[in-house]
Design an enzyme around this catalytic site. Structure first.
Site, PDB file in Angstrom:
ATOM      1  N   TYR A   1      85.837 145.263  30.273  1.00 13.12           N
ATOM      2  CA  TYR A   1      86.208 146.674  30.387  1.00 13.12           C
ATOM      3  C   TYR A   1      86.822 147.214  29.097  1.00 13.12           C
ATOM      4  O   TYR A   1      86.662 148.380  28.774  1.00 13.12           O
ATOM      5  CB  TYR A   1      87.243 146.859  31.511  1.00 13.12           C
ATOM      6  CG  TYR A   1      86.657 147.160  32.860  1.00 13.12           C
ATOM      7  CD1 TYR A   1      85.757 146.288  33.461  1.00 13.12           C
ATOM      8  CD2 TYR A   1      87.022 148.308  33.556  1.00 13.12           C
ATOM      9  CE1 TYR A   1      85.246 146.556  34.711  1.00 13.12           C
ATOM     10  CE2 TYR A   1      86.516 148.577  34.808  1.00 13.12           C
ATOM     11  CZ  TYR A   1      85.628 147.693  35.378  1.00 13.12           C
ATOM     12  OH  TYR A   1      85.131 147.968  36.614  1.00 13.12           O
TER      13      TYR A   1
ATOM     14  N   ASP B   1      84.926 145.916  46.310  1.00  9.50           N
ATOM     15  CA  ASP B   1      84.087 146.857  47.064  1.00  9.50           C
ATOM     16  C   ASP B   1      83.351 146.123  48.188  1.00  9.50           C
ATOM     17  O   ASP B   1      83.200 146.636  49.294  1.00  9.50           O
ATOM     18  CB  ASP B   1      83.050 147.550  46.161  1.00  9.50           C
ATOM     19  CG  ASP B   1      83.489 148.943  45.709  1.00  9.50           C
ATOM     20  OD1 ASP B   1      84.717 149.134  45.519  1.00  9.50           O
ATOM     21  OD2 ASP B   1      82.634 149.830  45.541  1.00  9.50           O
TER      22      ASP B   1
ATOM     23  N   ASP C   1      86.365 144.128  40.459  1.00  9.74           N
ATOM     24  CA  ASP C   1      85.865 145.460  40.827  1.00  9.74           C
ATOM     25  C   ASP C   1      84.755 145.317  41.862  1.00  9.74           C
ATOM     26  O   ASP C   1      84.759 145.975  42.911  1.00  9.74           O
ATOM     27  CB  ASP C   1      85.341 146.159  39.560  1.00  9.74           C
ATOM     28  CG  ASP C   1      84.769 147.535  39.856  1.00  9.74           C
ATOM     29  OD1 ASP C   1      85.397 148.271  40.642  1.00  9.74           O
ATOM     30  OD2 ASP C   1      83.691 147.870  39.308  1.00  9.74           O
TER      31      ASP C   1
ATOM     32  N   ASP D   1      79.122 134.315  41.925  1.00  8.15           N
ATOM     33  CA  ASP D   1      77.949 134.572  42.775  1.00  8.15           C
ATOM     34  C   ASP D   1      78.155 133.919  44.150  1.00  8.15           C
ATOM     35  O   ASP D   1      77.892 134.533  45.190  1.00  8.15           O
ATOM     36  CB  ASP D   1      76.639 134.107  42.097  1.00  8.15           C
ATOM     37  CG  ASP D   1      76.758 132.756  41.399  1.00  8.15           C
ATOM     38  OD1 ASP D   1      77.858 132.176  41.350  1.00  8.15           O
ATOM     39  OD2 ASP D   1      75.722 132.258  40.904  1.00  8.15           O
TER      40      ASP D   1
HETATM   41  C1  LIG Z   1      86.211 154.375  38.165  1.00  6.41           C
HETATM   42  C2  LIG Z   1      86.197 152.989  37.606  1.00  6.41           C
HETATM   43  C3  LIG Z   1      86.670 153.034  36.178  1.00  6.41           C
HETATM   44  C4  LIG Z   1      87.047 152.001  38.431  1.00  6.41           C
HETATM   45  C5  LIG Z   1      86.875 150.590  37.853  1.00  6.41           C
HETATM   46  O1  LIG Z   1      85.764 150.181  37.527  1.00  6.41           O
HETATM   47  O2  LIG Z   1      87.894 149.920  37.751  1.00  6.41           O
HETATM   48  C6  LIG Z   1      86.747 151.918  39.924  1.00  6.41           C
HETATM   49  O3  LIG Z   1      85.493 151.420  40.207  1.00  6.41           O
HETATM   50  C7  LIG Z   1      87.821 151.095  40.606  1.00  6.41           C
HETATM   51  O4  LIG Z   1      87.480 150.141  41.304  1.00  6.41           O
HETATM   52  O5  LIG Z   1      89.008 151.445  40.482  1.00  6.41           O
HETATM   53 MG   LIG Z   2      85.509 149.965  41.784  1.00  9.31          MG
END
Ligand SMILES: CC(C)[C@H](C(=O)O)[C@@H](O)C(=O)O
Ligand SMILES: [Mg+2]
Ligand SMILES: NC(=O)c1ccc[n+]([C@@H]2O[C@H](COP(=O)([O-])OP(=O)(O)OC[C@H]3O[C@@H](n4cnc5c(N)ncnc54)[C@H](O)[C@@H]3O)[C@@H](O)[C@H]2O)c1
Length: 357
Positions: free
Chosen positions: A135, A250, A246, A222
């Site tokens: 990042y 999700d 990240d 993975d």
């Molecule tokens: C919007 C983006 C920069 C952010 C990230 O990738 O960290 C988001 O996906 C998160 O999970 O907070």
């Molecule tokens: Mg995210």
């Protein structure tokens, strides 16, 4: 105590409004000051993280953040895109430890896309390193490819890197968190391919010597993605780098029924923090009044617990959320037959009401 209130874009203002109402309904009173951020910052001051917003965030005791981003800004140069605001806040405030707890409330067992028996009782904590990795690594950009079969063509490139200190400090946060929970830590890496993550694994293994009471295992990312949907309850605490964290968080969100249920805390070494839902600005549902505000309301509870030293008030909010779910109220993302579909504001109303009961 002062809270910087940064609603941002898309559903950000809608969900922050509800979290703010919940905070205002507590016995404790907090000073709150709002400022534009993300696309809203760009519109107001020509920059996603205006100087005044950053100053407010630095001065406040904690930051409550909505979400940033909208497709209409995708053509802007990167430095001006809304996402730079959240990245800039994390970096400037040194918020290296991102805690993303994935908890399944029993009432939502049927809302997850996974079978109830796979997710019921789920309570895992993902700890994502937040200020390093690919990042922020330099150099990055688009250049003329210097060698190999594509020499002379344009190529895009980024740099994955972690300094030893960055790995050690997040490992300490993770071991200490695991010590307070089920005493099991899984470090997720890609040591079989990447130098950065072999180094990560070696350092985490070394830090483990200071925490013999915590069981440590290592897993490739993975496999971790697969295990998260196969048998998520086998995890207790997961620690990983910025990009893997990240993605995995999700994925873990869906175990809880919806990404609208996953709160987060981003902390510095002194527990000063920024609190935001793990999801984004959801432009597809913005302005419709249907976004789930619970991840943001639960992030406000985390703020009370971790940065403002008000654990009792945090418990009150979390209990109010449980009550509302038990009453059968659901935003569309967690709706199932037999429950009552409500919008963002009604959900906020219900949490405020449940606080008083
Ligand atoms: C919007 C983006 C920069 C952010 C990230 O990738 O960290 C988001 O996906 C998160 O999970 O907070
Ligand atoms: Mg995210
Ligand atoms: N920390 C942040 O501010 C943050 C985090 C992630 C994405 N983003 C940005 O948000 C924008 C949209 O990104 P995306 O669509 O990939 O991810 P997203 O998380 O915004 O949305 C993904 C999906 O989840 C749904 N969703 C998200 N939050 C919800 C909620 N509270 N209630 C109900 N449904 C919800 C959305 O409607 C969408 O279908 C992009 O500009 C992205 O960069 C910002």
């Amino acid at each position: 105590m002062k809270i910087a209130n940064l609603p941002g874009d898309g559903i950000g203002p809608e969900i922050i409004e509800q979290a703010t109402r919940v905070l205002n309904a507590l016995d404790e009173k907090f000073e709150m000051e709002s400022a534009p951020v993300g696309g809203a910052g760009y519109e107001a001051h020509g920059h996603p993280l205006p100087e005044g917003t950053l100053k407010l965030a630095k001065e406040a005791d904690a930051v409550l953040f909505g979400a940033v981003g909208d497709w209409k800004y995708d053509k802007l140069e990167r430095a001006l895109r809304p996402e730079q605001a959240i990245l800039g806040l994390r970096k400037n405030l040194n918020l290296f430890a991102n805690l993303r707890p994935a908890i399944l409330y029993p009432e939502l067992a049927g809302a997850s896309t996974l079978k109830p028996e796979v997710v019921s009782g789920l309570d895992i904590l993902i700890i994502r390193e937040l200020t390093g990795d690919i990042y922020f690594g330099q150099p990055r950009g688009v250049r003329e490819c210097p060698d190999g079969p594509f020499k002379g063509e344009r190529e895009g490139f980024d740099t994955m890197r972690y300094a030893e200190t960055e790995i050690r400090r997040i490992a300490h946060v993770a071991f200490q968190a695991a010590r307070k929970r089920g005493k099991r830590l899984t470090s997720v890496d890609k040591a079989n391919v990447l130098e950065t993550f072999q180094f990560w694994k070696d350092i985490v293994t070394d830090v483990h010597k200071e925490y013999p009471d915590v069981q440590l295992d290592h897993m490739y990312v993975d496999n971790a993605a697969m295990q998260l949907v196969r048998a998520p309850k086998k995890f207790d605490v997961i620690v990983t780098g910025n990009m893997f964290g990240d993605i995995l968080s999700d994925a873990a969100a869906m175990l809880t029924g919806s990404i609208g249920m996953l709160p987060s805390a981003s902390l510095d070494a002194n527990h000063k923090g920024l609190y935001e839902p793990s999801h984004g600005s959801a432009p597809d549902i913005a302005g419709k009044g249907i976004a789930n505000p619970l991840a943001t309301i639960l992030s406000a509870a985390m703020m009370l617990r971790y940065s403002l030293n008000k654990a009792e008030q945090a418990d009150r909010i979390e209990n109010a959320v449980k009550k509302v779910l038990a009453q059968g109220l659901r935003t569309p993302d967690i709706y199932e037959e037999g429950t009552t579909k409500v919008g963002t504001k009604e959900m906020g109303d219900a949490v405020v009401k449940a606080l008083a009961q």
